[in-house]
Scaffold this motif. Structure first.
Motif, short mmCIF file in Angstrom:
data_model
loop_
_atom_site.label_atom_id
_atom_site.label_comp_id
_atom_site.label_asym_id
_atom_site.label_seq_id
_atom_site.Cartn_x
_atom_site.Cartn_y
_atom_site.Cartn_z
N ILE A 45 38.10 36.37 36.54
CA ILE A 45 38.26 36.14 37.94
C ILE A 45 38.91 37.20 38.62
O ILE A 45 38.62 37.46 39.87
CB ILE A 45 39.29 34.76 37.97
CG1 ILE A 45 38.22 33.44 37.41
CG2 ILE A 45 39.63 34.52 39.26
CD1 ILE A 45 37.08 33.36 38.04
N VAL A 46 39.97 37.87 38.11
CA VAL A 46 40.66 39.00 39.05
C VAL A 46 39.57 39.99 39.08
O VAL A 46 39.43 40.85 40.13
CB VAL A 46 41.56 39.33 37.86
CG1 VAL A 46 42.09 40.84 38.52
CG2 VAL A 46 42.71 38.44 38.13
N ALA A 47 38.46 40.20 38.15
CA ALA A 47 37.52 41.44 38.41
C ALA A 47 36.52 40.88 39.26
O ALA A 47 36.38 41.74 40.21
CB ALA A 47 36.99 41.87 37.12
N ILE A 48 36.22 39.80 39.38
CA ILE A 48 35.36 39.26 40.42
C ILE A 48 35.72 39.44 41.90
O ILE A 48 35.09 39.77 42.81
CB ILE A 48 34.82 37.76 40.11
CG1 ILE A 48 34.05 37.71 39.11
CG2 ILE A 48 34.22 37.17 41.36
CD1 ILE A 48 33.48 36.37 38.42
N ARG A 49 37.24 38.91 42.03
CA ARG A 49 37.78 39.09 43.43
C ARG A 49 37.99 40.48 43.67
O ARG A 49 38.01 40.59 44.89
CB ARG A 49 39.01 38.20 43.48
CG ARG A 49 38.83 36.66 43.24
CD ARG A 49 39.92 35.95 43.54
NE ARG A 49 40.74 36.39 44.91
CZ ARG A 49 41.62 35.65 45.66
NH1 ARG A 49 41.87 34.58 45.13
NH2 ARG A 49 41.89 36.00 46.63
N LEU A 50 38.16 41.55 42.62
CA LEU A 50 38.37 42.64 43.21
C LEU A 50 37.23 43.41 43.46
O LEU A 50 37.08 44.16 44.53
CB LEU A 50 39.29 43.65 42.01
CG LEU A 50 40.38 43.13 41.77
CD1 LEU A 50 41.08 44.06 40.59
CD2 LEU A 50 41.37 43.55 42.93
N LEU A 51 36.03 43.15 43.00
CA LEU A 51 34.79 43.89 42.93
C LEU A 51 33.62 43.27 43.92
O LEU A 51 33.64 43.75 45.12
CB LEU A 51 33.90 43.93 41.60
CG LEU A 51 34.78 44.68 40.46
CD1 LEU A 51 33.82 44.76 39.13
CD2 LEU A 51 35.06 46.19 41.02
N ASN A 100 31.21 34.85 48.95
CA ASN A 100 32.53 34.20 49.10
C ASN A 100 32.41 32.77 48.43
O ASN A 100 33.29 32.31 47.92
CB ASN A 100 32.92 34.21 50.51
CG ASN A 100 33.30 35.39 51.15
OD1 ASN A 100 33.41 36.57 50.37
ND2 ASN A 100 33.23 35.38 52.42
N LYS A 101 31.35 32.11 48.68
CA LYS A 101 31.26 30.66 47.87
C LYS A 101 30.87 30.96 46.66
O LYS A 101 31.46 29.92 45.99
CB LYS A 101 29.81 30.16 48.51
CG LYS A 101 30.21 29.60 50.32
CD LYS A 101 28.71 28.95 50.58
CE LYS A 101 28.77 28.68 52.29
NZ LYS A 101 27.45 28.21 52.68
N PHE A 102 30.34 31.88 46.15
CA PHE A 102 30.36 32.20 44.61
C PHE A 102 31.65 32.25 43.86
O PHE A 102 31.84 31.80 42.92
CB PHE A 102 29.34 33.24 44.37
CG PHE A 102 29.32 33.65 42.77
CD1 PHE A 102 28.76 32.90 42.08
CD2 PHE A 102 29.82 35.03 42.42
CE1 PHE A 102 28.76 33.32 40.65
CE2 PHE A 102 29.93 35.23 41.23
CZ PHE A 102 29.48 34.38 40.19
N VAL A 103 32.44 33.29 44.65
CA VAL A 103 33.87 33.56 44.33
C VAL A 103 34.57 32.23 44.09
O VAL A 103 35.33 31.77 43.00
CB VAL A 103 34.42 34.65 44.96
CG1 VAL A 103 35.87 34.86 44.44
CG2 VAL A 103 33.56 35.99 44.71
N PHE A 104 34.59 31.37 45.25
CA PHE A 104 35.34 30.19 45.23
C PHE A 104 34.92 28.99 44.09
O PHE A 104 35.66 28.40 43.43
CB PHE A 104 35.15 29.68 46.50
CG PHE A 104 36.06 28.11 46.67
CD1 PHE A 104 37.37 28.35 46.79
CD2 PHE A 104 35.29 27.03 46.76
CE1 PHE A 104 38.10 27.11 46.78
CE2 PHE A 104 36.06 25.95 46.88
CZ PHE A 104 37.30 26.02 47.09
N ALA A 105 33.55 29.01 44.05
CA ALA A 105 33.04 28.22 43.02
C ALA A 105 33.15 28.60 41.58
O ALA A 105 33.73 27.82 40.68
CB ALA A 105 31.48 28.11 43.21
N ALA A 106 33.26 29.84 41.44
CA ALA A 106 33.98 30.61 40.05
C ALA A 106 35.31 30.08 39.84
O ALA A 106 35.74 29.64 38.87
CB ALA A 106 33.74 31.86 39.84
N GLU A 107 36.14 30.26 40.71
CA GLU A 107 37.58 29.98 40.82
C GLU A 107 37.88 28.43 40.48
O GLU A 107 38.75 28.24 39.59
CB GLU A 107 38.56 30.39 42.00
CG GLU A 107 38.60 32.03 42.01
CD GLU A 107 39.66 32.10 43.25
OE1 GLU A 107 40.98 31.95 42.84
OE2 GLU A 107 39.28 32.75 44.07
#
Length: 390
Positions: A223-229, A246-253
Motif C-alpha cells: 500500500i505504501v509503494a502504491i501510494r508513493l508511486l 485515485n479510485k484504484f488506490v482507495f479501493a486497494a486501501e
C-alpha cells in the motif's frame, strides 16, 4: 581561521535533548545487561563460558554507552565541538549507535536468550527491556533530527503532508514486522527440535503469529509503494486516468485494511490468550495490540472517506435533477407581468394580453436554457479524502 574557531564558544547542538536521552538510557541498559548476564552465569557451572548472545549483548550495550559519552564530551569542548556538531562524523556516529542499539535490543528481548524476557516471551527484567528500547528510540530520533536540521529533509512533515492514513500504513510496516519476529522467537524458544515436549497450542499460535505478521508487513509495504508511486504521479492529474488511479488506490486501501482488521481481530485473541505466546507482557503483546488498533483506525478512515464521497455524488445528482435557474426566473417573470384580471367575465376585451409575444419570449428563454450547458459542479474541490476520490 583555526585559532578563531578554537576560541569561539561551542555551538549548542539542536539534538542535545536526544543525546542526553541516549546517554541515560544506554547507561541503564549497560548496567542492566551486566546484571542479567551475571545472574545467568550464576545459574550455570563455572566451567561453562558465556554464550555468544551474552557476549554480543554486553558488547553492544557497552559500545553504545561509550560512543554516546565520548560524543557528548566532544560536543562540550570548544576545541572539538565544531568537528562533531552537524558534520559527517556526527552522522556516522549516529548510524553506528543506531546499529548497536538495534543489536542490543534484539539480543536482550529475544526469548531464546532470557536476558530481559523469559522463555515464554514475558518481561522478566523491566529495566533492561525498557532501557534498550529507549536507547533504540533515542538513536532513531537522533537520525531524524540530523537529517532535518543538517540536510533539510523533514521526514515528519513529509509524512504529515500525505495524511494520517499514510502514516498509519508506515507504522503498520514496523509493528507487523515486530509481530512476525517476536512470534518466530517464541516458536524457536519453545517449539524447536531440541524440546522433547512441545506445547501444541502454543506452537500453533506462534506459527499463526509468524504468518499474520508476514501478511501484514507485505500488505502494508504494498500500500505504501502504491501510494508513493501511482498516487504520486496521478494526484494532480484531473483527467479520467487520474481519477481512475485515485479510485484504484482507495479501493486497494479499503479492501486491504478490512482484510487486515479481520485477520488481526482474530489473531490478537489467539496470540494474547492464556496459552498464547503473546499472553505475557512483551514485544508480541504490545505489537499485536498496536497493530490491531491501527488497522481499526485505517478501516474507520476509509469508511468515513467513502461516506463523504458518496454524499458528494448524491449532492451532485440532486443538483442535476433540478431545473436551471434561468428557466425558473423566466417563469416567475412571466407570471409577474401577466394581467390575469383582464380575463374576468365581461372584461375579456378590456385589457388585451399579447400572448404571442409572451409565448415567444418564453420559448426563447427555454431555448437559451436548453442551449446552455449548466454548471452543476460543487463550488470548490470536487474530490475528498487523502487519495482525492470523486
Amino acid at each position: 581561521m583555526s585559532d578563531v574557531r578554537s576560541d569561539a564558544p561551542p555551538r549548542r547542538s539542536p539534538r542535545q535533548l536526544w543525546w542526553g536521552g541516549l546517554f541515560l538510557s544506554s547507561l541503564t541498559a549497560m548496567g542492566s545487561t551486566f546484571e542479567a548476564v551475571r545472574t545467568q552465569r550464576s545459574l550455570t557451572p563455572p566451567t561453562v563460558g558465556p554464550t555468544p548472545t551474552q557476549r554480543w549483548a554486553v558488547a553492544s550495550a557497552t559500545l553504545t554507552f561509550l560512543i554516546t559519552f565520548l560524543t557528548l564530551t566532544a560536543q562540550k569542548l570548544p576545541n572539538t565541538s565544531h568537528r562533531v556538531n552537524g558534520t559527517k562524523l556526527e552522522m556516522s556516529l549516529i548510524l553506528l549507535l543506531l546499529a548497536f542499539a538495534c543489536a542490543a535490543t534484539g539480543a536482550s528481548t529475544n526469548p531464546a536468550t532470557g536476558l530481559a524476557v523469559n522463555a515464554s516471551g514475558g518481561v522478566s527484567f523491566g529495566n533492561l527491556y525498557y532501557s534498550t528500547w529507549a536507547a533504540f528510540g533515542s538513536a532513531f530520533a537522533l537520525l531524524l533530527s540530523f537529517v532535518r536540521t543538517e540536510r533539510g529533509v523533514d521526514l515528519g512533515n513529509e509524512l504529515r503532508a500525505r495524511g494520517k492514513r499514510f502514516r498509519s500504513w508506515v507504522v503498520l510496516i514496523v509493528t507487523t514486522l515486530v509481530v512476525m519476529a517476536s512470534s518466530a522467537s517464541s516458536y524457536d524458544a519453545q517449539c524447536d527440535g531440541e524440546h522433547d515436549v512441545r506445547p501444541i497450542k502454543y506452537c500453533r499460535r506462534a506459527a499463526l503469529g509468524v504468518s499474520v505478521g508476514c501478511i501484514g508487513c507485505v500488505a502494508s509495504l504494498a500500500i505504501v509503494a502504491i501510494r508513493l508511486l501511482v498516487l504520486g504521479q496521478q494526484q494532480n492529474d484531473a483527467t479520467e486516468s487520474g481519477h481512475t488511479a485515485n479510485k484504484f488506490v482507495f479501493a486497494a486501501e479499503g479492501i486491504t485494511s478490512a482484510v487486515l482488521f479481520c485477520i488481526y481481530g482474530f489473531s490478537v485473541a489467539y496470540l494474547t490468550s492464556e496459552k498464547g505466546p503473546g499472553a505475557p507482557i512483551g514485544n508480541l503483546y504490545y505489537s499485536s495490540w498496536i497493530t490491531f488498533g491501527i488497522t481499526f483506525f485505517v478501516v474507520t478512515s476509509c469508511f468515513e472517506e467513502f461516506q463523504a464521497a458518496k454524499s458528494m455524488i448524491l449532492t451532485k445528482r440532486q443538483q442535476q435533477q433540478q431545473p436551471p435557474q434561468s428557466i425558473v426566473r423566466d417563469t416567475e417573470s412571466l407570471a409577474a407581468h401577466s394581467d390575469f384580471s383582464s380575463l374576468e367575465t365581461g372584461r375579456a376585451g378590456a385589457g388585451t394580453l399579447d400572448w404571442s409575444v409572451r409565448d415567444r419570449d418564453t420559448e426563447e428563454g427555454w431555448g437559451e436554457a436548453a442551449g446552455r450547458q449548466p454548471d452543476y459542479s460543487i463550488k470548490g474541490s470536487t474530490s475528498v479524502g487523502e487519495v482525492q476520490i470523486n
